[in-house]
Scaffold this active site. Structure first.
Site, PDB file in Angstrom:
ATOM      1  N   GLU A 229     -12.129  24.177  -1.838  1.00 39.30           N
ATOM      2  CA  GLU A 229     -12.065  23.031  -2.774  1.00 39.30           C
ATOM      3  C   GLU A 229     -11.285  21.872  -2.172  1.00 39.30           C
ATOM      4  OE1 GLU A 229     -14.063  23.156  -5.063  1.00 39.30           O
ATOM      5  OE2 GLU A 229     -14.392  25.313  -5.203  1.00 39.30           O
ATOM      6  N   GLY A 230     -11.385  21.712  -0.883  1.00 38.34           N
ATOM      7  CA  GLY A 230     -10.689  20.625  -0.187  1.00 38.34           C
ATOM      8  C   GLY A 230      -9.379  21.107   0.388  1.00 38.34           C
TER       9      GLY A 230
END
Lengths: 606, 606
Positions: A449-450
């Protein structure tokens, strides 16, 4: 290895830091006051502690397995997920219109922490489904909503996010999966997606894949990406399941941690036998979400939901590791205390360094939890407050907090799970002890998620530069008010926290000024400092919440209730200030003084 | 996943920082100059890169296995160890009298780093054997030396350290294994030892266990512990192998990392069939090393040797992780650079945060390597210099450095291997990539041979308090001289390093003063700060060596030779100063201000 949900701390945060009363004044949340929160959290704790936590080690020992396209999850997961779904937990934060309970995120976040602390691998399935639900709620057509949402909200079906491809990780401009428009307004999707969490499994009847792909002729780069719903099984008009779609799980990954959660490689449009391809030719049937070429925008809805939740995963795994280490330290007998307080070998919690590690674990966990609770309340106000100005104001604060909750809490998850192994000594290195699993599981959190760097870019670009530092400075102003409260209290603990908080706040402002002044002229130097800036800001914001908590605890002490809890809160806040907040000055120095040495070495000399 | 030995850096350190010339002036080391060092290191690199490194992943995938008391190591290990032994590498630092090569530790340490970087699991076998050899050299009788040493020095037999028992980890006072004197002056040993690295394996003909045990009637606690040689096979008068001893490997552990190295549970004196117990009754035959009840003192000889070497393991795994991450970052294409220098997606090494991580990994590794090289030279001077005052002076410095080399370098090993996974992004979490193995392998290093806290206790107690801070202050004085050199240079890099070095040195002195002033009156507060003190001191000493390296590099630049290497050294030193040395102020604050909050929370409130 058991888990005990930190209900008291969560309820304290909701009542005194997140201002749940205020949230409960919003139309629609009238029933979501403290009493509801307590009832919901207690129920969730039962499920987490009694049903889901006991499966954590089993999932590590006997992970999900793949055979001929079919993924079988760890024994017990399927039944536990049924209980989860039937208890209504998947729908906790989602609208009642689609079968949810419509509770605030502030309450939902606490539940998410418990489920994740119980079992990170298990909790990923509902976590991804939450994100998919939010994307469809925001961007899906009425037809798509009617077809998918209720089944997902009730946990009958689950959802996935299909972003990554072998050549496209953080860089979605490189996405190659393609979607071909069909006469019936559906699309045929072709391509390979990797790292798809719960991309295939046996815990639900259907899996609703949200897939980024390009329509032929779309613009290059991220402006040509669209979002599609690609269900594992097509859905008939009456809502029953139809043909198998042309999407196949060709393998799952062998990972460092979260082994029970299947991480799938999905092949779309290979024309697999027995699928819809038999009648209509190769191509996975997909339905456009929203408009063409706006896929990234919609995906960011999922991403933001998931980023916050992954931050909570960091807190969850930290708490699990802390609880296990504290229990071990109270049992394991080794060596005499240096202060001579015990004349024989004592439990290791008597030793100052073990105590330092445990206090570090505890204060980092509580600090991040407090931060996440206040951020969740800001989300609720941002989305549901009747007053537009209030919504905008809280939106800015929530948006600022998301990269901190994600980036800082997950880095802290690494630190705390490492300390958890360390407290166990040699026993920690033996897998049977269980401490090592947390260390392995936690490592994905700073990546998916980054990555932390992506969060830091977001903090610098969208959250600091875009509004000229306005939100950052406003938060600094609020922190200054907390410092005044602490000074007014005048106790040694409050004064110590006030001193460290002030020093950290000033360092934060220096860094914000530096970022604003130099981002255009020296982008490399500024972005080289982005992760230290994120760590500094996260550290400060968590410390601020603990400072607020200390003030509340001091005010409540005379009531005589919960005295041990309140005194522990004060001690924890003071420790955080004196051992964690003090890191801020080094981070500032690294940003302000080290911008150029980062890029000084030529690429070929690495 | 290949490994390339950092020969240039090692030789630079030996020549310019460790002063190998000076070491080579010592009688006995006349042939151990730079030319010898280069030849030895190049040969070692061939073995490490070509033979041992390729087995690293295999060892993780197919670890040592146990069946019916027999341990089979990973395929290829046995043959590689034969090559290692036949190449004379086990005897590199050991006396020629026993078949060794008698080279200085300064050269030996570089070789140890290479073998460990190639394969941590493999390298543990010779590492433990080195320690056992040193203990026998120092404390063994002539008979014991004659019986065991040559075989160990030549690598025909290997050695182990048997300290830990289930109830006795860091706390050796709790050792229960007992030794019963026999009429023939041998002993019979009974007890259980755990965590015995290479306690059983198939790579050598015999295993020489050094075992801590209590003789009946010995004083309580650590003053009643004696050291015994307990060979796996008894040794006949003519040196040939005799009966199997009554010692048995009852299991090996399932570990987080270093999976190829068998970690044995050894049972002594269970009366196993087919052993010497058949004729003489139960009891493992052991021979006293030195005098009764002085076992701990002798074991510390092994421990100190092993502690230094484990520090080198931290450097080794860091370098391996760095090399792999740098190679990946130069290949993996994702996203456009923020400075617009490339108009399309570029290799990730273009991104400032990736660069920051790589520079961090690199500078930490080089800093710790430089520190370990100078410490090794101090050891050589301490043990072999003809002048007693020189010996004593260098002994004090070496002793001060051992907990830093061990404690700091291994904590850095954790940090660097974590960054190594992070640079790889999602790929790093997939075991096939190999980055995760380093992260798992590294975690034992801060635990075995004394946890970081134990090193920190040593630093506070034996290394700082005992001489009233004299060695600490002397080192600070030497650092001040380096600062002057840097200031005299006047280049921006030199001035930046000088500034950070001065600030770190002053912080170090503040902490030393605090420790000296408060250890008696506030032992808990001082020992609560012991790990931060260790991290501060290690950070400073490594940074100091890089500061010295920068001065040398600047002086050598005009020669025109090795310009890229020298410029890289300068850039690396500057990065270290601006991003790593700056951590010192936070560590100081934690020690000076946080002493009391560590113990404030009552044990029952954890």
């Amino acid at each position: 290895m058991s888990y005990s949900a930190p209900l008291k701390d969560m309820l304290f945060n909701l009542e005194h830091l997140a201002g749940l009363d205020q949230v409960a004044q919003i139309p629609g949340f009238e029933d979501a006051g403290l009493e509801t929160a307590q009832a919901v959290l207690e129920e969730c704790a039962k499920l987490a502690e009694g049903v889901i936590a006991p499966l954590n080690r089993a999932g590590d020992l006997a992970p999900s397995s793949w055979k001929d396209g079919v993924v079988t999850t760890t024994e017990g997961f399927k039944q536990a997920f049924r209980q989860y779904a039937e208890g209504g937990w998947q729908g906790l934060q989602h609208p009642q219109d689609f079968g949810g309970q419509g509770l605030p995120k502030a309450i939902g976040a606490a539940c998410i922490e418990m489920i994740n602390a119980a079992n990170l691998s298990f909790a990923l399935c509902p976590l991804l489904t939450d994100g998919a639900i939010e994307a469809l709620l925001t961007a899906g057509s009425d037809e798509i909503k009617a077809t998918y949402l209720e089944k997902m909200v009730t946990g009958e079906w689950t959802g996935t996010m299909n972003l990554t491809e072998p050549q496209a990780g953080s860089d979605l401009a490189l996405v190659r999966t393609r979607a071909e428009p069909q006469a019936d307004k559906s699309y045929k999707v072709f391509g390979t997606k990797i790292f798809i969490t719960y991309g295939e499994h046996d815990m639900a009847e259907n899996i609703v894949h949200l897939v980024l792909a390009r329509v032929a002729g779309a613009p290059e780069g991220i402006k040509g990406i669209s979002l599609f719903v690609v269900p594992k099984f097509l859905v008939n008009q009456d809502g029953s399941l139809g043909a198998r779609n042309d999407v196949q799980c060709v393998s799952i990954e062998h990972k460092l941690g979260i082994k029970a959660s299947p991480t799938a490689v999905l092949q779309f449009g290979d024309g697999i036998q027995g699928s819809v391809a038999d009648s209509t030719g190769a191509g996975a049937v997909g339905y456009l979400v929203g408009e063409e070429n706006r896929g990234l925008e919609y995906m960011f809805i999922m991403m933001n939901s998931a980023r916050y939740a992954v931050g909570v995963q960091g807190i969850a795994i930290a708490d699990r590791a802390y609880q296990q280490a504290a229990a071990f330290a109270k049992e394991r007998v080794q060596s005499r205390p240096v202060d001579g307080s015990v004349k024989a070998s004592a439990t290791i919690i008597h030793h100052p360094d073990v105590r330092r590690m445990l206090m570090g674990m505890r204060s980092l966990t509580e600090g991040c939890r407090a931060l996440s609770a206040t951020a969740a309340a800001a989300y609720d106000l941002a989305h549901h407050h009747p007053d537009a100005a209030q919504r905008a104001h809280n939106a800015a604060i929530y948006e600022f907090m998301v990269p901190l909750v994600k980036g800082y809490s997950t880095e802290i998850g690494l630190e705390v799970t490492n300390l958890g192994v360390q407290v166990h000594g040699g026993m920690g290195f033996i897998e049977e002890t269980g401490a090592a699993q947390h260390y392995r599981d936690a490592k994905i959190l700073t990546i998916y998620e980054g990555t932390t760097a992506i969060q830091a870019n977001d903090l610098v670009g969208r959250k600091t530069l875009r509004d000229g530092g306005a939100t950052a400075r406003e938060l600094a102003g609020q922190i200054a008010q907390t410092e005044q409260q602490l000074q007014a209290s005048g106790t040694p603990a409050a004064l110590s926290v006030a001193r460290q908080l002030q020093s950290a706040r000033l360092a934060f402002l220096e860094v914000v000024d530096y970022v604003l002044a130099n981002a255009k002229t020296q982008p490399n130097a500024v972005y080289a400092g982005s992760v230290p800036y994120l760590m500094l800001a996260g550290n400060l914001m968590a410390g601020w919440q603990l400072g607020r908590a200390l003030c509340v605890a001091e005010q409540l002490l005379p009531t005589g209730q919960d005295e041990r809890f309140l005194r522990a809160k004060i001690a924890t806040a003071q420790f955080y200030a004196e051992h964690i907040l003090v890191r801020v000055s080094s981070l500032r120095d690294s940003v302000l003084q080290g911008g150029n040495s980062v890029m000084a070495l030529a690429i070929e000399d690495f």
